[in-house]
Design an enzyme around this catalytic site. Structure first.
Site, PDB file in Angstrom:
ATOM      1  N   GLN D 126     -21.317   1.631 -10.563  1.00  0.00           N
ATOM      2  CA  GLN D 126     -20.078   0.913 -10.853  1.00  0.00           C
ATOM      3  C   GLN D 126     -19.731  -0.049  -9.728  1.00  0.00           C
ATOM      4  O   GLN D 126     -19.673   0.363  -8.561  1.00  0.00           O
ATOM      5  CB  GLN D 126     -18.955   1.944 -11.018  1.00  0.00           C
ATOM      6  CG  GLN D 126     -17.608   1.354 -11.414  1.00  0.00           C
ATOM      7  CD  GLN D 126     -16.527   2.412 -11.433  1.00  0.00           C
ATOM      8  OE1 GLN D 126     -16.467   3.264 -10.562  1.00  0.00           O
ATOM      9  NE2 GLN D 126     -15.653   2.360 -12.424  1.00  0.00           N
ATOM     10  N   TYR D 128     -16.734  -1.900  -8.908  1.00  0.00           N
ATOM     11  CA  TYR D 128     -15.308  -2.225  -9.059  1.00  0.00           C
ATOM     12  C   TYR D 128     -14.676  -2.539  -7.698  1.00  0.00           C
ATOM     13  O   TYR D 128     -14.204  -3.638  -7.452  1.00  0.00           O
ATOM     14  CB  TYR D 128     -14.575  -1.037  -9.692  1.00  0.00           C
ATOM     15  CG  TYR D 128     -14.563  -1.023 -11.200  1.00  0.00           C
ATOM     16  CD1 TYR D 128     -15.612  -1.581 -11.924  1.00  0.00           C
ATOM     17  CD2 TYR D 128     -13.519  -0.447 -11.901  1.00  0.00           C
ATOM     18  CE1 TYR D 128     -15.621  -1.567 -13.306  1.00  0.00           C
ATOM     19  CE2 TYR D 128     -13.510  -0.430 -13.286  1.00  0.00           C
ATOM     20  CZ  TYR D 128     -14.561  -0.990 -13.984  1.00  0.00           C
ATOM     21  OH  TYR D 128     -14.551  -0.968 -15.339  1.00  0.00           O
ATOM     22  N   SER D 129     -14.668  -1.502  -6.830  1.00  0.00           N
ATOM     23  CA  SER D 129     -13.931  -1.625  -5.558  1.00  0.00           C
ATOM     24  C   SER D 129     -14.535  -2.675  -4.652  1.00  0.00           C
ATOM     25  O   SER D 129     -15.748  -2.865  -4.622  1.00  0.00           O
ATOM     26  CB  SER D 129     -13.947  -0.288  -4.816  1.00  0.00           C
ATOM     27  OG  SER D 129     -13.271   0.684  -5.547  1.00  0.00           O
ATOM     28  N   GLU D 244     -11.202   7.661 -21.050  1.00  0.00           N
ATOM     29  CA  GLU D 244     -11.730   9.025 -21.021  1.00  0.00           C
ATOM     30  C   GLU D 244     -11.138   9.762 -19.814  1.00  0.00           C
ATOM     31  O   GLU D 244     -11.762   9.879 -18.786  1.00  0.00           O
ATOM     32  CB  GLU D 244     -13.260   8.981 -20.950  1.00  0.00           C
ATOM     33  CG  GLU D 244     -13.956  10.335 -20.888  1.00  0.00           C
ATOM     34  CD  GLU D 244     -13.566  11.265 -22.015  1.00  0.00           C
ATOM     35  OE1 GLU D 244     -14.123  11.153 -23.107  1.00  0.00           O
ATOM     36  OE2 GLU D 244     -12.673  12.116 -21.811  1.00  0.00           O
ATOM     37  N   SER D 381      -5.174   6.738  -5.810  1.00  0.00           N
ATOM     38  CA  SER D 381      -4.792   7.830  -4.911  1.00  0.00           C
ATOM     39  C   SER D 381      -3.620   8.614  -5.499  1.00  0.00           C
ATOM     40  O   SER D 381      -2.901   8.143  -6.375  1.00  0.00           O
ATOM     41  CB  SER D 381      -4.390   7.268  -3.554  1.00  0.00           C
ATOM     42  OG  SER D 381      -3.144   6.609  -3.674  1.00  0.00           O
ATOM     43  N   GLU D 383      -0.909   9.132  -4.202  1.00  0.00           N
ATOM     44  CA  GLU D 383       0.331   8.391  -3.946  1.00  0.00           C
ATOM     45  C   GLU D 383       0.585   7.395  -5.082  1.00  0.00           C
ATOM     46  O   GLU D 383       1.709   7.254  -5.561  1.00  0.00           O
ATOM     47  CB  GLU D 383       0.249   7.648  -2.602  1.00  0.00           C
ATOM     48  CG  GLU D 383       0.291   8.554  -1.374  1.00  0.00           C
ATOM     49  CD  GLU D 383      -0.966   9.367  -1.166  1.00  0.00           C
ATOM     50  OE1 GLU D 383      -2.062   8.875  -1.499  1.00  0.00           O
ATOM     51  OE2 GLU D 383      -0.861  10.515  -0.697  1.00  0.00           O
TER      52      GLU D 383
END
Lengths: 370, 396, 370, 396
Positions: D126, D128-129, D244, D381, D383
């Site tokens: 993946q 993404y980040s 999902e 996260s 948070e």
């Protein structure tokens, strides 16, 4: 698997919620606080009429419910408004023991309970027995009862008491506990009634050669006591869910309206995150109550594992919610006049009936860990 | 590093302990030990006993009739007082107003009011908070308008502790609406018997009535009762708030509470043995005892720094938070310890009953638990304290 | 009462802090991680030179300190940089036992320890003894030792081991534990050395009829073991304070520089409040270490009450600080490369030497509650 | 209200259990049970076994080779898998990319890539980040510029889990810098063997190398590998994130972990008895077991709502938080349970050692504790989840 209410239960919930919302005004609460019983006659009759007491019993017993989910449903609604009527004491403990053990004659009493015409209480715990269900020092000799019973909730208002006494065995034995139906004005019985924190009343009861009618077989009371206590624990846990929901809503609303340092305090992230944590614990407690409701009629090991898991989690959530909601309200949360006070007091007291978090954690360890 | 007290300090501790053993009435210490409420007369009796010994004003200099003690002596005195279950000294005149008058009052004000505080001629209360202000003390709206030799005061104060006993109140009032909010506040002494003052009790969640609302409706106050300069009251109020915070952790209260908790846990039976033998309950007691041991030393570190002349800073915010956590946990454990006998509601009026419901030690525990929820709210809520720590110490 | 450092200690602290700040570069840390011992020879010599090892011993013993506050001071400074040198093992355990029990000949070994020329380790704990100081199954017969010793920190680098063995009594008795000085290359002794989480090494040691020289009177080793463990617990607790200070500063700095959603994340109130709570617990732990430092040479009851109070509080604070600091860092806090990783790993391991929070809470209950 | 499974569901559970008993290699379940790492070959072996049975794609419809299971069946399957200590199914192709291709991919893309996922021809990862973005996924800076039939990709991805095994990566790339940040993002499939791609492992705090940085230096990607429309990638990414989430609580992982914890606590001795008999340790196990019992039901409530067609909303944030708390607490207790044998550092490479230091069950516990700190950081996260709850459910 299905987490939806049946149509019948949905109707009962709707009706009950509407009824209580109308009845439980601040005026009623202050009237209750000054009353001799700590609850309202009018509401009790109303609850009977709606069928709330009947919902605690099966059709065989003269009711039209009796499952764990019926108990949870009505208790949660009562909790939502902080209602103080003795559903647990007259219904689940008193009525429940008669339903379980009563002979045909005694069952007539149950009919009166369901109709809302009879008040009951269970005089079982004693000074020093704390939460130990098998600890009974009161004695029975020739059908006469002697001993002291402690914090008998609804004991002052009850006209019939169910009294436990030891007919054999050591003070903490499960075997040898007998049950009796005792008239509230029977000879040798003295009652000292007093108010409870969060409304309702309880009584200290002394028995001195007091006559009683045996309920069930001699020395065999423990199993039925354990069963009605499981159902009562379910009820008080569900009541706590109602109380916590109401408190959570009150607190969220307050955070939205109360402004400090130029904005609603609900915009402060630290408070938002604490509210989120509170909500998560309420949802955990709700799931625990569902678990218990689904297993309250299971065999003793499964039932009591869920009783102790649920009461532990509810006790912990109750403390968190009571303390956090007062804290997040600040000064206003400390005042008796504000709606939170009554709800929070009742919620804090939940841990002091039917075993606290300490008692149930230990019992859970014994049943399911070690 | 030296954790030990000097010989002189140890001798002083003994002197305090002996005095308390001899002069503290058992009737009062029993009430304190069982968490019961004290009457106005109880407080006055105890103040008089301490004043006769010259120990009423622990934080005042000798010239004004105080003890002249340093911070460590004050700590020792407070420690012994709480261990002996002595009533706390009512702080409004002695700990709050007194230091402000000494620092900012006129000679006339000092010579008139200070002896009256010591002698118990006046019962002071505090007029700081206003409705809706919360932890924002500068939001003063109660107004004082000059009219000849008087001020005319209008407005409302709230959360006025023990105001029902008071004949005098020191107030923050707004004398100007110009400039910053902090710059139009004055510090005024007001006779509670003045026409136009109404006191309304606020019943708290525990059923007790220790705080009040005070309403001012065109109340006439002599201008001679202004402390310091007009519009400078904020400075005096801040001085008061930061002046005497060495007892903010409440170590003595916590120690006394822990001792009571253990006494009760030894008396209560659970599963056929004393509750204190229950491993889980004992572990909870251990936790709070361990926390308290550490907190007492943190407190001494701050006290010791104060004795060396350093002003306590944001460290007092840490002590406030940990102190309230420890005390509230002790309250919660004590309520848990008394089991089902936490449920009876015993009003203040009935708690002296000779025939209590359940053990006498159980009577006030739920009330005390509920009442002490205030500890983390008042005097700057713990949330405000955390923000102070984040800014002042962590520089976030 | 006085919480200031003496002038001598202030000088030692300043010198040591400066020395370690210069030495403990990322390059040194990676060198240490790849080394055979898990620490640096160069730094060890440097520490000896500055007088850090001598600070652990009294003048009588050939040092110039030896008080609790001396131990706390140097251990805290080592913690501040995550130093891994075996101050505890060679100094407080090995050297400490010789100082306490050694005869004149054996004291010569202590001189070498203080001079930094000798490595030692205490081979006491065994597989399955966990944190029980009195549990010794290894045996001594005709002066020959047999048994297995577990997780002997610095056991691979040590050229002299102090080995405990049971000369009498049951496996958990305090009486009957004897101590011996054993050459690392003595016959029948095998060592399997391995790295530890957070650096340093330990060894599993097997003894099979291994010769040793008695240290102290036969069967009387327990008191001295308890005493050096108290001092070692003080050291590891003080080291934890240094680690926590360093981690707290690292985290605060990160919160000030790391921006997300348009501002430094240190401006988010929820994170501010959690940092404040973390700081409060660090200060509590610091006070507990001061308490222990002041009572480490007191009688056993007072000493061990403080040992258990301090180790409990330090263990709790360590977990909080390690977990919160990683969490508040987010992804970067999970990486080995970032300075936090080494410090946090060492901090987490503090709970696994000399008794964890569970062990010490129970011991505190036995000593000071019930 | 009915907490019971239907007969068909119970039969399905038995079928899954029987299959696992027969086909799950003990070598793999032992590794999972002891918290050890799995190799690429281990994963591929297990995927192939499941695929042979037709059970690899639990959340895919039958038409694409999936099982067509409803949410409750998927829950039962996952539950049995974790109880049997089966390796988890690597999610990148099956749980993440597959559903996106089915919903937004072209027919060519579906018919080419989906069978390859089932057959294990591709290992997806993946993209993404990006560095510095944290929980702010829309902060995509990796650019894809159209050049004829290709895109030219430049930039960097990070936290790419198991990227070292992958031959394909699905990426969010920036194809436009106009308008809102979310509106210029596209969803691109990139061959990891393309020239200009560099993969650099990130060693984590536990010493393991499961995540990577992926660098793109003028990497040429066929435009045919664009999924859906250009600049609409954000929609697909959000779809993937919310699609999902029924296993977000990790109930199965927690149950398996709890069972391991108890097994270890029975084996470890403390003070002459099994650790599980220690009242304080047993109480901590009880706490996590009680939490897990409730969480399992909360999870079922959400699963059940999902089976009835309701999209899981912010409830999944509650499950994420409680799920990570429970799993991290189990990790912490398990590390505590192994006592001093938590200290040895055993690298992934050595953990299969026949002669472990201490008990085999102890080897990976500290690594696992450290590694699973990620649970409350990644995937948004805790948070961020709390803020979602505050806004979406509490409306603060």
């Amino acid at each position: 698997m299905n987490f939806d209410l049946t149509e019948e239960r949905q109707m009962l919930q709707d009706g009950l919620r509407r009824y209580l919302r109308d009845q439980y005004t601040p005026a009623l609460l202050s009237q209750i606080a000054d009353s001799e019983t700590g609850w309202s006659d009018v509401v009790w009759s109303g609850l009977a009429e709606i069928g709330v007491i009947g919902a605690l019993f099966t059709e065989d017993q003269g009711g039209f419910g009796g499952a764990g989910f019926d108990i949870a449903l009505v208790a949660e609604e009562l909790g939502r408004v902080g209602a103080t009527e003795p559903l647990i004491d007259t219904g689940l403990l008193g009525g429940g023991l008669i339903a379980a053990l009563g002979d045909a004659d005694q069952q007539a009493l149950l009919e009166e309970v369901i109709a809302g015409r009879r008040q009951m209480a269970l005089a079982h715990a004693e000074p020093g027995s704390r939460y130990d269900l098998s600890r009974v020092a009161s004695t029975v000799t020739d059908g006469k009862l002697s001993g002291r019973k402690a914090v008998v909730v609804n004991g002052g208002a009850a006209d019939r008491l169910i009294v436990s006494a030891r007919s054999s065995g050591d003070v903490a034995d499960e075997a040898g506990i007998s049950l009796f139906i005792v008239d509230a004005d029977a000879p040798g019985l003295t009652r000292r009634s007093y108010p409870l924190t969060g409304s309702g009343h309880a009584a200290e009861i002394t028995l001195d050669n007091t006559p009683g009618t045996p309920l069930g077989a001699a020395g065999k009371g423990y199993q039925a006591l354990a069963q009605v206590h499981a159902r009562a624990t379910l009820a008080i846990s569900a009541e706590a869910i109602g109380l916590m929901d109401a408190i959570r809503i009150l607190t969220t609303d307050y955070l939205k309206t109360r402004k400090q340092f130029g904005q609603p305090i609900g915009k402060f992230q630290a408070l938002q995150h604490r509210m989120a944590d509170m909500l998560i614990e309420i949802e955990q407690a709700r799931s625990a109550v569902i678990n218990l409701a689904g297993h309250v009629d299971a065999d003793a090991l499964v039932r009591d594992t869920h009783v102790s898991a649920t009461k532990t989690l509810v006790g912990q959530a109750a403390r968190l919610v009571a303390e956090e909601s007062i804290q997040l309200h600040g000064g206003i949360g400390m005042t008796q006049e504000y709606a939170l006070a009554h709800l929070a007091r009742r919620l804090v007291m939940v841990d002091h009936r039917f075993g606290d978090t300490l008692y149930h954690t230990e019992r859970f360890v014994a049943l399911a860990v070690a | 590093m030296d954790l030990h007290y000097t010989d002189a300090q140890t001798a002083f501790r003994t002197e305090v302990r002996d005095f308390l053993a001899e002069h503290l009435p058992t009737r009062l210490s029993d009430k304190v030990r069982n968490g019961q409420s004290l009457t106005k007369a109880d407080h006055e009796e105890w103040h008089a006993i301490l004043n006769a010994r010259g120990w009423l004003a622990g934080n005042w200099p000798v010239e004004h009739g105080g003890t002249g003690w340093d911070a460590v002596q004050r700590h020792i005195f407070e420690d012994e007082m709480t261990k002996a279950h002595a009533p706390r000294i009512v702080p409004f005149g002695l700990a709050m107003l007194g230091p402000v008058l000494m620092a900012f009052g006129s000679e006339d004000q000092k010579s008139y009011w200070l002896p009256r505080i010591l002698n118990g001629d006046d019962w002071w209360c505090q007029g700081y908070s206003e409705p809706g202000a919360g932890s924002d003390l500068a939001a003063v709206r109660t107004s004082a308008v000059r009219d000849g030799d008087d001020y005319i005061v209008n407005g409302q104060k709230t959360w006025t502790t023990l105001g029902q006993h008071a004949n005098m109140i020191f107030c923050l009032v707004r004398t100007s609406t110009e400039g910053k909010r902090q710059e139009g506040i004055s510090f005024l002494l007001i006779d509670m018997n003045s026409p136009g003052i109404t006191v309304r009790p606020i019943v708290l969640i525990d059923g007790g009535a220790e705080v009040n609302e005070v309403f001012f409706d065109n109340v006439r106050v002599p201008a001679a009762n202004l402390v310091g300069a007009e519009n400078k009251g904020w400075t005096y109020a801040k001085y008061l708030l930061t002046h005497e915070r060495t007892n903010i952790a409440g170590v003595g209260f916590a120690s006394a509470g822990l001792e009571q908790l253990k006494r009760i846990a030894r008396a209560e039976q659970s599963g056929g043995q004393p509750l204190i033998k229950n491993p889980l309950f004992a572990a909870r007691i251990a936790q709070v005892q361990i926390d308290l041991m550490a907190m007492a030393t943190t407190n001494l570190r701050v006290v010791s720094a104060a004795a060396a002349g350093q002003a306590p800073g944001a460290e007092s915010s840490m002590l406030k938070i940990k102190g309230t956590q420890v005390r509230q946990e002790i309250n919660a454990l004590t309520m848990q310890a008394v089991g089902p006998y936490a449920m009876p509601y015993v009003s203040e009026a009935l708690e002296g009953d000779n025939d209590p419901v359940g053990p006498a030690y159980a009577q006030a525990r739920t009330r005390q638990y509920l009442n002490n929820r205030k500890l983390s709210i008042y005097g700057g809520s713990n949330e405000v304290q955390r923000s102070i720590i984040a800014k002042a110490i962590l520089e976030l």
